[in-house]
Design an enzyme around this catalytic site. Structure first.
Site, PDB file in Angstrom:
ATOM      1  N   ASP A 239       0.864  -1.191   0.000  1.00 24.48           N
ATOM      2  CA  ASP A 239       0.000   0.000   0.000  1.00 24.48           C
ATOM      3  C   ASP A 239       0.895   1.234   0.000  1.00 24.48           C
ATOM      4  O   ASP A 239       2.116   1.121   0.166  1.00 24.48           O
ATOM      5  CB  ASP A 239      -0.956   0.001   1.213  1.00 24.48           C
ATOM      6  CG  ASP A 239      -2.290   0.676   0.879  1.00 24.48           C
ATOM      7  OD1 ASP A 239      -2.267   1.870   0.487  1.00 24.48           O
ATOM      8  OD2 ASP A 239      -3.340   0.021   0.987  1.00 24.48           O
ATOM      9  N   GLY A 290      -7.289   0.621  -5.498  1.00 26.23           N
ATOM     10  CA  GLY A 290      -8.172   1.354  -6.397  1.00 26.23           C
ATOM     11  C   GLY A 290      -8.629   2.636  -5.741  1.00 26.23           C
ATOM     12  O   GLY A 290      -8.623   2.763  -4.510  1.00 26.23           O
ATOM     13  N   LEU A 297     -19.351  14.006 -15.906  1.00 23.10           N
ATOM     14  CA  LEU A 297     -18.343  14.228 -16.957  1.00 23.10           C
ATOM     15  C   LEU A 297     -18.251  15.708 -17.342  1.00 23.10           C
ATOM     16  O   LEU A 297     -17.172  16.207 -17.654  1.00 23.10           O
ATOM     17  CB  LEU A 297     -18.657  13.361 -18.182  1.00 23.10           C
ATOM     18  CG  LEU A 297     -17.574  13.364 -19.255  1.00 23.10           C
ATOM     19  CD1 LEU A 297     -16.231  12.868 -18.725  1.00 23.10           C
ATOM     20  CD2 LEU A 297     -17.990  12.515 -20.455  1.00 23.10           C
ATOM     21  N   ASN A 299     -18.238  18.135 -15.474  1.00 24.00           N
ATOM     22  CA  ASN A 299     -17.382  18.830 -14.493  1.00 24.00           C
ATOM     23  C   ASN A 299     -16.035  18.131 -14.295  1.00 24.00           C
ATOM     24  O   ASN A 299     -15.274  18.500 -13.403  1.00 24.00           O
ATOM     25  CB  ASN A 299     -18.084  18.887 -13.130  1.00 24.00           C
ATOM     26  CG  ASN A 299     -19.445  19.544 -13.231  1.00 24.00           C
ATOM     27  OD1 ASN A 299     -19.621  20.469 -14.026  1.00 24.00           O
ATOM     28  ND2 ASN A 299     -20.415  19.057 -12.464  1.00 24.00           N
ATOM     29  N   TYR A 353     -14.052   6.146 -13.339  1.00 24.42           N
ATOM     30  CA  TYR A 353     -13.936   4.890 -12.581  1.00 24.42           C
ATOM     31  C   TYR A 353     -14.475   3.717 -13.405  1.00 24.42           C
ATOM     32  O   TYR A 353     -13.848   2.655 -13.493  1.00 24.42           O
ATOM     33  CB  TYR A 353     -14.717   5.053 -11.279  1.00 24.42           C
ATOM     34  CG  TYR A 353     -14.666   3.875 -10.345  1.00 24.42           C
ATOM     35  CD1 TYR A 353     -13.527   3.621  -9.576  1.00 24.42           C
ATOM     36  CD2 TYR A 353     -15.767   3.039 -10.194  1.00 24.42           C
ATOM     37  CE1 TYR A 353     -13.494   2.551  -8.693  1.00 24.42           C
ATOM     38  CE2 TYR A 353     -15.738   1.974  -9.317  1.00 24.42           C
ATOM     39  CZ  TYR A 353     -14.601   1.724  -8.566  1.00 24.42           C
ATOM     40  OH  TYR A 353     -14.576   0.674  -7.697  1.00 24.42           O
ATOM     41  N   THR A 388     -17.449  -0.613   2.960  1.00 28.16           N
ATOM     42  CA  THR A 388     -16.065  -0.220   3.257  1.00 28.16           C
ATOM     43  C   THR A 388     -16.004   1.300   3.379  1.00 28.16           C
ATOM     44  O   THR A 388     -17.013   1.996   3.200  1.00 28.16           O
ATOM     45  CB  THR A 388     -15.084  -0.620   2.130  1.00 28.16           C
ATOM     46  OG1 THR A 388     -15.374   0.171   0.976  1.00 28.16           O
ATOM     47  CG2 THR A 388     -15.163  -2.092   1.788  1.00 28.16           C
TER      48      THR A 388
END
Ligand code: NAD
Length: 448
Positions: A239, A290, A297, A299, A353, A388
């Site tokens: 990480d 990730g 889009l 902005n 993404y 998460t």
């Protein structure tokens, strides 16, 4: 860890609150059956329906500790119903199997499983055969949405030349029947080759393997590292330096090795190979790191776009090239990549993404022959809504709605649900599965 808690699910787990929720027509999500070492694979016997294919499939199941039934006995709670439909040749062949499954459904225990085993529909088939085979997919996916009590429905597709008794079929069946697949629902696994073998130590199928997991300081990555370790692997956790403390905590917890590294650095591949090489060879690589930088889009700016594409897609592409060029990959390497349901269905505000995650699916498909040539596989896992820190950043109301809209399970998944799928795809039992994307999404397409 600031992982989101599903307080509504906790509340309705209590019998009184559950009854009140029922009276007011509110959702009553079940507490899912999740893997605990030593517990039986299923909460009851497995009913195997079908002709000679069903006989062949049922053969090895007692070795998994399963009790087999070839006919439903009234009043007996079933742990699973497996319908073998490998011989359907036209639409009329679907009825008998579909109705036989339907007739046994009321006997399915909470947390039970439905699994279909059928042949892949491909372009070279006569239209009626292709229609019937594809029909199985619609049947199963809809049935999965009708199940309650934490039960799930999934399918195994047999590729050309693969029979129901292939080791990969038994391996996939074991995973789908088990509590390890708690949040896999309405999905199909294609067993495309006769490769694969049962693990020598079924409770530690990855013993003696070295795994690298990126983005492992928290969330899904930390859970993957833990589950791979539980299954016997030596794990190198990677990480960014800023997450060094959390990373060290994960490494200490699992007795693994921490590598502080930004995977977008040009020398990232060399650093991973050097670190993991100290273990002798690299058997498993999990591209989990990730990020999201959501904006409509209209902005979107180059910084957000580039950051997401760089971490989520360009870095794994470069790392794979470096790994494949090195001589440190083990004899049956496994690469597992984290995609997302956003990369399949799209998601408002996530053009960057979703492009990166759809890109992962493309990368996996096209890299499969390269890995097969090395005796290995590459697959993706596409999580849906997983509890998460990434999803904790969603507005609270949107989070609650997303959870309850999930078709039959009515709750988000846990990081360990994704980790179980990654661990399955990392093991020898999944050797026949290559180039595929397995959704772990409770049959929804909502997620990060
Ligand atoms: P998270 O944000 O909790 O954790 C991601 C980890 O990756 C962090 O520890 C972060 O420091 C690390 N990371 C980011 N950039 C890095 C870099 N350049 N180098 C090394 N490490 C880096 O995320 P999560 O929810 O655990 O998600 C894990 C993976 O699953 C991601 O690929 C994500 O896109 C995917 N996913 C998550 C969900 C979900 O619902 N949470 C849904 C679909 C897909």
């Amino acid at each position: 860890m600031a992982t989101a808690q599903d307080s509504y699910l906790n509340l309705v787990s209590h019998p009184v609150a559950r009854e009140i929720a029922g009276r007011f027509g509110l959702p009553r999500p079940a507490v899912l059956r999740r893997y605990r070492p030593g517990e039986p694979l299923l909460p009851g016997p497995v009913l195997v329906l079908g002709g000679s294919g069903a006989d062949a499939l049922a053969g090895p199941l007692p070795d998994l500790g399963l009790q087999i039934r070839r006919q439903a006995a009234h009043g007996e709670r079933l742990g699973a119903i497996v319908a073998v439909l490998d011989e359907v040749a036209g639409p009329a062949d679907l009825a008998a199997s579909a109705l036989a499954v339907g007739a046994a459904l009321r006997e399915l225990a909470p947390g039970g499983r439905i699994v279909t085993v059928s042949r892949q529909a491909c372009e070279t088939l006569p239209p009626a055969a292709a229609a019937a085979r594809q029909g199985v997919e619609g049947l199963l996916r809809s049935l999965a949405r009708e199940l309650r009590g934490g039960a799930t429905g999934n399918g195994i597709l047999l590729g050309d030349g693969v029979d129901v008794d292939a080791p990969g079929v038994t391996g996939a069946l074991r995973f789908l029947l088990s509590a390890r697949s708690a949040y896999v629902d309405g999905q199909f696994l294609l067993v495309g080759s006769t490769d694969g073998q049962p693990a020598a130590e079924p409770e530690r199928p990855l013993a003696g393997h070295t795994a690298v997991v990126t983005g492992a300081a928290r969330g899904i990555g930390a859970a993957i590292a833990e589950v791979l370790r539980r299954d016997g692997a030596d794990v190198v956790v990677v990480d960014v330096p800023a997450a060094g403390e959390q990373l060290a905590a994960v490494a200490n917890r699992i007795g693994g090795t921490a590598l502080q590294l930004d995977i977008t650095r040009p020398d990232a591949g060399a650093r991973i190979i050097e670190q993991a090489g100290r273990h002798g060879r690299i058997d498993i690589v999990v591209h989990n790191a990730g990020i999201t930088r959501d904006k409509l889009l209209a902005n979107m700016d180059a910084e957000r776009w580039d950051a997401v594409l760089e971490v989520n897609l360009a870095a794994p592409l470069r790392l794979n090239e470096a790994l494949l060029a090195s001589n440190l990959l083990g004899p049956a390497p496994r690469i597992v990549c984290l995609a997302s349901t956003s990369g399949i269905a799209g998601n408002r505000g996530q053009t960057n993404y979703a492009a990166s995650k759809a890109g992962i699916i493309g990368m996996v498909r096209s890299s499969a022959p390269l890995l097969a040539a090395r005796g290995g596989t590459i697959n993706a896992v596409a999580p849906g809504f997983i509890e998460t820190e990434m999803t904790a950043r969603m507005p609270a109301a949107a989070r609650q709605v997303a959870r309850r809209l999930l078709p039959s399970l009515q709750q988000g998944g846990l990081p360990r649900d994704v980790a179980e799928a990654v661990a399955f795809l990392s093991g020898g039992a999944a050797a026949g599965i290559n180039g595929q994307t397995l959704r772990v999404c409770g049959q929804s397409l909502v997620g990060a």
